[in-house]
Design a protein around this motif. Structure first.
Motif, PDB file in Angstrom:
ATOM      1  N   PHE A 153      67.812  41.738 -59.097  1.00 27.13           N
ATOM      2  CA  PHE A 153      66.903  42.561 -59.890  1.00 27.13           C
ATOM      3  C   PHE A 153      67.451  42.751 -61.301  1.00 27.13           C
ATOM      4  O   PHE A 153      68.594  43.161 -61.482  1.00 27.13           O
ATOM      5  CB  PHE A 153      66.664  43.910 -59.215  1.00 27.13           C
ATOM      6  CG  PHE A 153      65.891  43.785 -57.937  1.00 27.13           C
ATOM      7  CD1 PHE A 153      64.505  43.756 -57.950  1.00 27.13           C
ATOM      8  CD2 PHE A 153      66.548  43.663 -56.719  1.00 27.13           C
ATOM      9  CE1 PHE A 153      63.778  43.617 -56.779  1.00 27.13           C
ATOM     10  CE2 PHE A 153      65.835  43.520 -55.534  1.00 27.13           C
ATOM     11  CZ  PHE A 153      64.446  43.488 -55.576  1.00 27.13           C
ATOM     12  N   LEU A 195      70.197  48.913 -52.738  1.00 27.97           N
ATOM     13  CA  LEU A 195      70.218  47.496 -53.114  1.00 27.97           C
ATOM     14  C   LEU A 195      71.622  46.918 -52.976  1.00 27.97           C
ATOM     15  O   LEU A 195      71.813  45.795 -52.493  1.00 27.97           O
ATOM     16  CB  LEU A 195      69.737  47.318 -54.556  1.00 27.97           C
ATOM     17  CG  LEU A 195      68.243  47.519 -54.833  1.00 27.97           C
ATOM     18  CD1 LEU A 195      67.979  47.469 -56.327  1.00 27.97           C
ATOM     19  CD2 LEU A 195      67.400  46.468 -54.109  1.00 27.97           C
ATOM     20  N   GLU A 196      72.616  47.709 -53.400  1.00 31.28           N
ATOM     21  CA  GLU A 196      73.995  47.233 -53.346  1.00 31.28           C
ATOM     22  C   GLU A 196      74.478  47.100 -51.909  1.00 31.28           C
ATOM     23  O   GLU A 196      75.070  46.078 -51.529  1.00 31.28           O
ATOM     24  CB  GLU A 196      74.909  48.191 -54.127  1.00 31.28           C
ATOM     25  CG  GLU A 196      76.313  47.662 -54.283  1.00 31.28           C
ATOM     26  CD  GLU A 196      77.088  48.372 -55.386  1.00 31.28           C
ATOM     27  OE1 GLU A 196      78.204  47.924 -55.662  1.00 31.28           O
ATOM     28  OE2 GLU A 196      76.581  49.348 -55.961  1.00 31.28           O
ATOM     29  N   GLU A 209      65.447  38.474 -48.824  1.00 33.02           N
ATOM     30  CA  GLU A 209      66.555  37.938 -49.612  1.00 33.02           C
ATOM     31  C   GLU A 209      66.296  36.496 -50.027  1.00 33.02           C
ATOM     32  O   GLU A 209      66.531  36.115 -51.182  1.00 33.02           O
ATOM     33  CB  GLU A 209      67.872  38.025 -48.835  1.00 33.02           C
ATOM     34  CG  GLU A 209      69.060  37.599 -49.679  1.00 33.02           C
ATOM     35  CD  GLU A 209      70.402  37.943 -49.068  1.00 33.02           C
ATOM     36  OE1 GLU A 209      71.423  37.718 -49.751  1.00 33.02           O
ATOM     37  OE2 GLU A 209      70.442  38.445 -47.928  1.00 33.02           O
ATOM     38  N   GLU A 232      66.561  56.397 -59.117  1.00 36.62           N
ATOM     39  CA  GLU A 232      67.240  55.152 -59.452  1.00 36.62           C
ATOM     40  C   GLU A 232      68.620  55.034 -58.820  1.00 36.62           C
ATOM     41  O   GLU A 232      69.003  53.947 -58.348  1.00 36.62           O
ATOM     42  CB  GLU A 232      67.333  55.015 -60.969  1.00 36.62           C
ATOM     43  CG  GLU A 232      65.981  54.752 -61.627  1.00 36.62           C
ATOM     44  CD  GLU A 232      66.017  54.900 -63.140  1.00 36.62           C
ATOM     45  OE1 GLU A 232      67.129  54.932 -63.712  1.00 36.62           O
ATOM     46  OE2 GLU A 232      64.936  54.977 -63.758  1.00 36.62           O
ATOM     47  N   ASP A 233      69.391  56.130 -58.793  1.00 34.64           N
ATOM     48  CA  ASP A 233      70.735  56.048 -58.209  1.00 34.64           C
ATOM     49  C   ASP A 233      70.666  55.689 -56.732  1.00 34.64           C
ATOM     50  O   ASP A 233      71.477  54.909 -56.219  1.00 34.64           O
ATOM     51  CB  ASP A 233      71.517  57.348 -58.424  1.00 34.64           C
ATOM     52  CG  ASP A 233      70.863  58.566 -57.785  1.00 34.64           C
ATOM     53  OD1 ASP A 233      69.643  58.533 -57.509  1.00 34.64           O
ATOM     54  OD2 ASP A 233      71.573  59.566 -57.563  1.00 34.64           O
ATOM     55  N   LYS A 248      71.292  43.577 -54.910  1.00 35.94           N
ATOM     56  CA  LYS A 248      71.216  44.200 -56.233  1.00 35.94           C
ATOM     57  C   LYS A 248      71.175  43.161 -57.351  1.00 35.94           C
ATOM     58  O   LYS A 248      70.491  43.335 -58.375  1.00 35.94           O
ATOM     59  CB  LYS A 248      72.407  45.140 -56.430  1.00 35.94           C
ATOM     60  CG  LYS A 248      72.409  45.907 -57.738  1.00 35.94           C
ATOM     61  CD  LYS A 248      73.645  46.802 -57.831  1.00 35.94           C
ATOM     62  CE  LYS A 248      73.735  47.498 -59.167  1.00 35.94           C
ATOM     63  NZ  LYS A 248      74.982  48.315 -59.277  1.00 35.94           N
ATOM     64  N   GLN A 249      71.884  42.050 -57.156  1.00 30.68           N
ATOM     65  CA  GLN A 249      71.991  41.032 -58.200  1.00 30.68           C
ATOM     66  C   GLN A 249      70.677  40.307 -58.469  1.00 30.68           C
ATOM     67  O   GLN A 249      70.544  39.611 -59.490  1.00 30.68           O
ATOM     68  CB  GLN A 249      73.069  39.997 -57.837  1.00 30.68           C
ATOM     69  CG  GLN A 249      72.712  39.082 -56.676  1.00 30.68           C
ATOM     70  CD  GLN A 249      73.106  39.652 -55.324  1.00 30.68           C
ATOM     71  OE1 GLN A 249      73.253  40.870 -55.170  1.00 30.68           O
ATOM     72  NE2 GLN A 249      73.288  38.771 -54.347  1.00 30.68           N
ATOM     73  N   VAL A 264      65.553  48.308 -62.889  1.00 33.20           N
ATOM     74  CA  VAL A 264      65.064  49.277 -61.902  1.00 33.20           C
ATOM     75  C   VAL A 264      64.525  50.489 -62.653  1.00 33.20           C
ATOM     76  O   VAL A 264      65.249  51.085 -63.468  1.00 33.20           O
ATOM     77  CB  VAL A 264      66.178  49.720 -60.930  1.00 33.20           C
ATOM     78  CG1 VAL A 264      65.672  50.819 -59.997  1.00 33.20           C
ATOM     79  CG2 VAL A 264      66.703  48.526 -60.121  1.00 33.20           C
ATOM     80  N   LEU A 312      69.530  51.946 -56.398  1.00 38.86           N
ATOM     81  CA  LEU A 312      70.643  51.038 -56.711  1.00 38.86           C
ATOM     82  C   LEU A 312      71.683  51.024 -55.592  1.00 38.86           C
ATOM     83  O   LEU A 312      72.240  49.965 -55.258  1.00 38.86           O
ATOM     84  CB  LEU A 312      71.290  51.441 -58.036  1.00 38.86           C
ATOM     85  CG  LEU A 312      70.433  51.170 -59.281  1.00 38.86           C
ATOM     86  CD1 LEU A 312      71.002  51.890 -60.493  1.00 38.86           C
ATOM     87  CD2 LEU A 312      70.328  49.672 -59.560  1.00 38.86           C
ATOM     88  N   LYS A 313      71.934  52.183 -55.000  1.00 36.11           N
ATOM     89  CA  LYS A 313      72.891  52.250 -53.887  1.00 36.11           C
ATOM     90  C   LYS A 313      72.402  51.407 -52.718  1.00 36.11           C
ATOM     91  O   LYS A 313      73.166  50.619 -52.136  1.00 36.11           O
ATOM     92  CB  LYS A 313      73.080  53.702 -53.439  1.00 36.11           C
ATOM     93  CG  LYS A 313      73.933  53.829 -52.185  1.00 36.11           C
ATOM     94  CD  LYS A 313      73.968  55.221 -51.606  1.00 36.11           C
ATOM     95  CE  LYS A 313      74.709  55.242 -50.271  1.00 36.11           C
ATOM     96  NZ  LYS A 313      74.802  56.599 -49.677  1.00 36.11           N
TER      97      LYS A 313
END
Length: 218
Positions: free
Chosen positions: A132, A123-124, A94, A116-117, A129-130, A135, A120-121
């Motif tokens: 990147f 990362l969140e 981080e 990808e889904d 997530k913010q 993706v 993204l999950k």
């Protein structure tokens, strides 16, 4: 030596996240459902990094394409529901991402063989997530790494030449993909990939902690 880059492209599993235990747990669950021998987590993890088809083919004995098509949705459903049980960011990830993104001229992307889904999950949930800007997963390309298609897609999106980008990965497939696209390459030795194969792939840089990347790029 320090390289001037405007784009840092990361692999996901084994570079940003230590996800091996959750992947292995999901695969053990599916092996049990299909009455297959239950492999150790260590063996399952050794097959990670080449996409879900490769993973299933190596974990299921006598596996054919029809079996893979049967197993994939069951595996993905269970893994999606249990993707961040033991999965964690690697140390200093981080802080490193935050530092890279502090420069407005530097873009970041993930090029991963993970859907990808799901990426993204994760990362969140892990709160990064913010960091990147893009993706790219297997559903956005015709050929996965070591084919350079995903990396080239990112380069074209940001309208940057390959010489201004670096591909960071823990596997020889990441290094080969970067070289095939014409980018600089960085191999991380702390990840899930086979270390000997990574060394043989001869990336431009080796690091044992993601924070070390900051010593090589500007």
């Amino acid at each position: 030596m320090r390289y001037h880059v405007n784009l840092v492209i990361f692999d996901f599993d084994g570079v940003i996240i230590d996800s091996g235990q959750d992947i292995a747990g999901a695969m053990q669950h599916v092996l049990k459902q299909f009455n297959q021998p239950i492999l150790t987590r260590e063996e399952i993890i050794s097959y990670v990094g080449h996409g879900v088809g490769h993973l299933i083919r190596n974990c299921f004995s006598g596996c054919d394409d029809d079996t893979i098509e049967q197993v994939i949705p069951i595996y993905r459903k269970h893994y999606l529901e249990n993707a961040v049980v033991e999965t964690r960011l690697y140390e200093h990830v981080e802080e490193t991402l935050k530092h890279i993104k502090s420069s407005e001229s530097t873009k970041t992307a993930l090029v991963t063989n993970k859907p990808e889904d799901l990426a993204l999950k994760i990362l969140e949930v892990l709160g990064v997530k913010q960091y990147f800007d893009m993706v790219v997963g297997p559903e956005s390309v015709k050929k996965m790494k070591p084919d350079p298609e995903g990396i080239i897609q990112v380069l074209e999106h940001f309208k940057l030449p390959a010489q201004q980008a670096i591909m960071v990965g823990d596997s020889y497939v990441d290094v080969e993909a970067g070289k095939n696209a014409g980018t600089l390459t960085c191999g991380v030795t702390y990840g899930l990939g086979n270390r000997e194969e990574l060394i043989k792939s001869s990336p431009d840089i080796f690091i044992s902690d993601l924070a070390e990347l900051l010593e090589h790029i500007q």
